[in-house]
Design a protein around this motif. Structure first.
Motif, PDB file in Angstrom:
ATOM      1  N   GLY A 365       5.274  -2.493  14.420  1.00  0.00           N
ATOM      2  CA  GLY A 365       6.523  -2.366  15.157  1.00  0.00           C
ATOM      3  C   GLY A 365       7.566  -1.495  14.489  1.00  0.00           C
ATOM      4  O   GLY A 365       8.681  -1.372  14.985  1.00  0.00           O
ATOM      5  N   SER A 366       7.218  -0.833  13.373  1.00  0.00           N
ATOM      6  CA  SER A 366       8.192  -0.032  12.632  1.00  0.00           C
ATOM      7  C   SER A 366       8.628   1.201  13.412  1.00  0.00           C
ATOM      8  O   SER A 366       7.805   2.013  13.824  1.00  0.00           O
ATOM      9  CB  SER A 366       7.599   0.417  11.289  1.00  0.00           C
ATOM     10  N   THR A 367       9.941   1.358  13.573  1.00  0.00           N
ATOM     11  CA  THR A 367      10.496   2.575  14.161  1.00  0.00           C
ATOM     12  C   THR A 367      11.047   3.504  13.080  1.00  0.00           C
ATOM     13  O   THR A 367      11.670   4.518  13.389  1.00  0.00           O
ATOM     14  CB  THR A 367      11.605   2.246  15.162  1.00  0.00           C
ATOM     15  N   GLU A 368      10.810   3.150  11.803  1.00  0.00           N
ATOM     16  CA  GLU A 368      11.233   4.011  10.709  1.00  0.00           C
ATOM     17  C   GLU A 368      10.451   5.319  10.769  1.00  0.00           C
ATOM     18  O   GLU A 368       9.244   5.327  10.991  1.00  0.00           O
ATOM     19  CB  GLU A 368      11.014   3.332   9.358  1.00  0.00           C
ATOM     20  N   LYS A 369      11.151   6.421  10.548  1.00  0.00           N
ATOM     21  CA  LYS A 369      10.506   7.733  10.590  1.00  0.00           C
ATOM     22  C   LYS A 369       9.916   8.077   9.215  1.00  0.00           C
ATOM     23  O   LYS A 369      10.575   7.898   8.185  1.00  0.00           O
ATOM     24  CB  LYS A 369      11.516   8.804  11.000  1.00  0.00           C
ATOM     25  N   LEU A 370       8.678   8.545   9.231  1.00  0.00           N
ATOM     26  CA  LEU A 370       8.078   9.053   8.003  1.00  0.00           C
ATOM     27  C   LEU A 370       8.686  10.415   7.716  1.00  0.00           C
ATOM     28  O   LEU A 370       8.653  11.313   8.560  1.00  0.00           O
ATOM     29  CB  LEU A 370       6.566   9.153   8.157  1.00  0.00           C
ATOM     30  N   ALA A 371       9.261  10.569   6.533  1.00  0.00           N
ATOM     31  CA  ALA A 371      10.096  11.730   6.243  1.00  0.00           C
ATOM     32  C   ALA A 371       9.508  12.584   5.129  1.00  0.00           C
ATOM     33  O   ALA A 371       8.802  12.099   4.236  1.00  0.00           O
ATOM     34  CB  ALA A 371      11.502  11.268   5.849  1.00  0.00           C
ATOM     35  N   SER A 372       9.832  13.856   5.192  1.00  0.00           N
ATOM     36  CA  SER A 372       9.459  14.774   4.129  1.00  0.00           C
ATOM     37  C   SER A 372      10.058  14.296   2.809  1.00  0.00           C
ATOM     38  O   SER A 372      11.223  13.906   2.737  1.00  0.00           O
ATOM     39  CB  SER A 372       9.964  16.183   4.449  1.00  0.00           C
ATOM     40  N   GLY A 373       9.240  14.324   1.759  1.00  0.00           N
ATOM     41  CA  GLY A 373       9.692  13.868   0.450  1.00  0.00           C
ATOM     42  C   GLY A 373       9.289  12.446   0.131  1.00  0.00           C
ATOM     43  O   GLY A 373       9.545  11.967  -0.972  1.00  0.00           O
ATOM     44  N   MET A 374       8.644  11.757   1.087  1.00  0.00           N
ATOM     45  CA  MET A 374       8.179  10.397   0.815  1.00  0.00           C
ATOM     46  C   MET A 374       6.937  10.439  -0.069  1.00  0.00           C
ATOM     47  O   MET A 374       5.962  11.117   0.249  1.00  0.00           O
ATOM     48  CB  MET A 374       7.870   9.657   2.110  1.00  0.00           C
ATOM     49  N   LEU A 375       6.992   9.713  -1.170  1.00  0.00           N
ATOM     50  CA  LEU A 375       5.872   9.575  -2.092  1.00  0.00           C
ATOM     51  C   LEU A 375       5.122   8.309  -1.691  1.00  0.00           C
ATOM     52  O   LEU A 375       5.682   7.210  -1.745  1.00  0.00           O
ATOM     53  CB  LEU A 375       6.406   9.459  -3.516  1.00  0.00           C
ATOM     54  N   LEU A 376       3.859   8.456  -1.276  1.00  0.00           N
ATOM     55  CA  LEU A 376       3.138   7.360  -0.630  1.00  0.00           C
ATOM     56  C   LEU A 376       1.841   7.009  -1.342  1.00  0.00           C
ATOM     57  O   LEU A 376       1.093   7.890  -1.775  1.00  0.00           O
ATOM     58  CB  LEU A 376       2.808   7.740   0.819  1.00  0.00           C
ATOM     59  N   GLN A 377       1.594   5.702  -1.428  1.00  0.00           N
ATOM     60  CA  GLN A 377       0.296   5.191  -1.846  1.00  0.00           C
ATOM     61  C   GLN A 377      -0.533   4.897  -0.603  1.00  0.00           C
ATOM     62  O   GLN A 377      -0.060   4.210   0.319  1.00  0.00           O
ATOM     63  CB  GLN A 377       0.461   3.899  -2.641  1.00  0.00           C
ATOM     64  N   ILE A 378      -1.764   5.405  -0.560  1.00  0.00           N
ATOM     65  CA  ILE A 378      -2.705   5.053   0.505  1.00  0.00           C
ATOM     66  C   ILE A 378      -3.322   3.726   0.092  1.00  0.00           C
ATOM     67  O   ILE A 378      -4.159   3.674  -0.800  1.00  0.00           O
ATOM     68  CB  ILE A 378      -3.791   6.126   0.673  1.00  0.00           C
ATOM     69  N   ASP A 379      -2.902   2.647   0.710  1.00  0.00           N
ATOM     70  CA  ASP A 379      -3.206   1.312   0.192  1.00  0.00           C
ATOM     71  C   ASP A 379      -3.666   0.408   1.326  1.00  0.00           C
ATOM     72  O   ASP A 379      -2.917  -0.443   1.794  1.00  0.00           O
ATOM     73  CB  ASP A 379      -1.961   0.759  -0.502  1.00  0.00           C
ATOM     74  N   ILE A 380      -4.914   0.591   1.758  1.00  0.00           N
ATOM     75  CA  ILE A 380      -5.510  -0.253   2.781  1.00  0.00           C
ATOM     76  C   ILE A 380      -6.553  -1.115   2.084  1.00  0.00           C
ATOM     77  O   ILE A 380      -7.451  -0.585   1.420  1.00  0.00           O
ATOM     78  CB  ILE A 380      -6.178   0.598   3.888  1.00  0.00           C
ATOM     79  N   ILE A 381      -6.452  -2.436   2.208  1.00  0.00           N
ATOM     80  CA  ILE A 381      -7.325  -3.324   1.439  1.00  0.00           C
ATOM     81  C   ILE A 381      -8.118  -4.218   2.390  1.00  0.00           C
ATOM     82  O   ILE A 381      -7.629  -5.257   2.827  1.00  0.00           O
ATOM     83  CB  ILE A 381      -6.511  -4.189   0.456  1.00  0.00           C
ATOM     84  N   PRO A 382      -9.353  -3.826   2.723  1.00  0.00           N
ATOM     85  CA  PRO A 382     -10.159  -4.686   3.593  1.00  0.00           C
ATOM     86  C   PRO A 382     -10.651  -5.919   2.851  1.00  0.00           C
ATOM     87  O   PRO A 382     -10.859  -5.894   1.630  1.00  0.00           O
ATOM     88  CB  PRO A 382     -11.331  -3.779   3.985  1.00  0.00           C
ATOM     89  N   SER A 383     -10.822  -7.008   3.576  1.00  0.00           N
ATOM     90  CA  SER A 383     -11.350  -8.240   3.001  1.00  0.00           C
ATOM     91  C   SER A 383     -12.245  -8.900   4.043  1.00  0.00           C
ATOM     92  O   SER A 383     -11.763  -9.567   4.963  1.00  0.00           O
ATOM     93  CB  SER A 383     -10.201  -9.176   2.601  1.00  0.00           C
ATOM     94  N   VAL A 384     -13.542  -8.670   3.906  1.00  0.00           N
ATOM     95  CA  VAL A 384     -14.519  -9.182   4.866  1.00  0.00           C
ATOM     96  C   VAL A 384     -15.329 -10.281   4.199  1.00  0.00           C
ATOM     97  O   VAL A 384     -15.955 -10.067   3.154  1.00  0.00           O
ATOM     98  CB  VAL A 384     -15.449  -8.051   5.355  1.00  0.00           C
ATOM     99  N   SER A 385     -15.310 -11.453   4.785  1.00  0.00           N
ATOM    100  CA  SER A 385     -15.978 -12.608   4.199  1.00  0.00           C
ATOM    101  C   SER A 385     -17.453 -12.313   3.935  1.00  0.00           C
ATOM    102  O   SER A 385     -18.169 -11.780   4.783  1.00  0.00           O
ATOM    103  CB  SER A 385     -15.849 -13.805   5.144  1.00  0.00           C
TER     104      SER A 385
END
Length: 462
Positions: A365-385
């Motif tokens: 639901g985030s309406t925050e805009k991804l902006a130039s200059g944002m330093l980002l970690q690609i951090d997707i953590i799956p957890s499958v039983s």
């Protein structure tokens, strides 16, 4: 889903940066002006910025250092005047502050237990000396921008009670004292975007982390100890931003979080994580050579978990753009890697800087805009039983044409490294990389799920 194959892949070039780029005086002034502008929007008279060793990044953003074992305050007036409130062992560092301190106040309460305490002036009066007064509109910035839908976030504080209590006593009206960490982090926070100098400053840490994670992956062999792997992950005496993880087999035995003399055994789940002030890297997989060595109950691990994860990772890199809303990227990851099936629970990516997790514009639901200059970690953590985890966290910066031009003109060597990393992702790993993504390090998207096979990694095959 994209055609993902585990195949022979050339290892990315190690970065081997010679040393850090320091923030310029112009960048520090730009930072101060960003904070003052946000103070004006919030209608503040004073901003009280708290710092300690674990929660010092907002303080450090202007001062340039964190106070290690002591607490500290930076009090910024709406007119730009800076007062530093320091303990015994940081008092002599007031003159080292990157923003000029117009006044310094010595508060020995901020020092370690049983050190000498001031006997002449109480804490209340020292805060008054630092510029706080009755009826002022005062913002307090600790480290956490509370976003709970159930709390009064503006009147929830993460700063020690004894400090908040005295501020409230001085101001005399609780409604005038608010949590204003959002001045630094969260939507439109001053720390959420970086100029070319800041990107260059953070590249050293991101690349140091990346070089170390690749070295650690290359060191995974039967019989290698966690100590040896952990030793690969720490470098040059730099201050880490995250707990260093080097585990083989079960984790958290007797609540231990750190590497031990335990050794790698065939089939062990492996977890490797490190981070420095500007970026982190994490990898997880299995200590096996190929699919024939997969546990009997995980023979379909590649198709069931690893390939879908890498497919979502690629979707992240291919779709992220400056100007898109956070929910758009969130929804893309939800479509590619549904939470109900793959069990990820956190934000699929977050901002980073001195601390590993600053805040995240990428949430449901985030309406925050991804902006130039944002330093980002690609951090997707799956957890499958029933399945071991797989992970390839690394750091990128979002850069529009203006920022890319600034980087090319001001830091041509860094620009060349970034373009070489892009070429690797596009041509070697088959990723149709978004033009706004500038990799901060070599290890981005380099994932070897079978960690005893040092030449095999995932790629997209057209």
């Amino acid at each position: 889903m994209r055609n993902i194959e585990l195949t022979t892949v050339k290892q990315p070039a190690i970065d081997h940066l010679e040393g850090p780029v320091f923030l310029t005086d112009e960048t520090i002034e730009e930072r101060k002006q960003k904070v003052l502008a946000n103070m004006a929007k919030a209608g503040l008279d004073k901003l009280v910025v708290y710092g300690d060793v674990e929660h010092g990044s907002n303080f450090e953003y202007l001062v340039g250092y964190f106070t290690r074992f002591e607490e500290a305050l930076l009090i910024l007036d709406k007119n730009g005047e800076v007062t530093l409130v320091l303990g015994n062992e940081n008092l002599n560092k007031a003159g080292k502050s990157r923003v000029k301190a117009d006044k310094t106040v010595h508060v020995s309460l901020f020092s370690l237990p049983n050190q000498p305490n001031r006997k002449d002036v109480c804490f209340h009066d020292l805060l008054v000396e630092a510029g706080l007064a009755k009826g002022q509109r005062v913002g307090i910035a600790g480290w956490k921008n509370f976003t709970s839908p159930l709390q009064d976030n503006k009147h929830t504080f993460d700063v020690p009670y004894y400090i908040v209590k005295e501020i409230l006593n001085i101001v005399g009206d609780e409604s005038l004292v608010t949590n204003e960490c959002a001045i630094f982090i969260g939507e439109n926070g001053a720390r959420c975007t970086n100029n070319a100098n800041e990107v260059a400053h953070y590249e050293f840490a991101a690349s140091l982390s990346s070089d170390a994670i690749i070295d650690a992956m290359n060191a995974v062999e039967i019989g290698t100890s966690e100590f040896t792997l952990g030793d690969k992950l720490v470098r040059f005496g730099q201050h880490t931003s995250i707990v260093t993880i080097a585990t083989s087999g079960p984790r958290f035995i007797k609540a231990n979080m750190f590497p031990t003399n335990n050794t790698v055994k065939l089939g062990d789940p492996i977890a490797l994580t490190n981070g420095y002030r500007g970026g982190s890297n994490s990898r997880s997989g299995l200590a096996i050579h190929d699919e024939s060595e997969l546990p009997e109950n995980q023979k379909d691990m590649l198709d069931k978990v690893a390939k879908p994860y890498f497919n979502a990772y690629v979707a992240w890199l291919e779709n992220i753009r400056c100007g898109m809303e956070g929910q758009q990227l969130f929804n893309i990851i939800e479509e590619e890697l549904p939470r109900a099936t793959y069990g990820w629970t956190l934000c699929p990516g977050h901002l980073t800087a001195e601390e590993e997790w600053v805040s995240s514009p990428i949430y449901e639901g985030s309406t925050e805009k991804l902006a130039s200059g944002m330093l980002l970690q690609i951090d997707i953590i799956p957890s499958v039983s029933g399945y071991n985890g797989v992970n390839a966290e690394s750091t990128v910066v979002l850069a529009d044409e203006t920022l890319r031009n600034d980087i090319r003109e001001q830091y041509p060597d860094m620009y060349a490294r970034m373009m070489a990393r892009r070429e690797y992702l596009i041509n070697e790993l088959g990723i149709n990389l978004s033009e706004d993504v500038m990799p901060m390090c070599a290890a981005v998207a380099y994932l070897r799920p079978f960690l005893l096979s040092h030449d095999k990694a995932f790629k997209v095959v057209k």
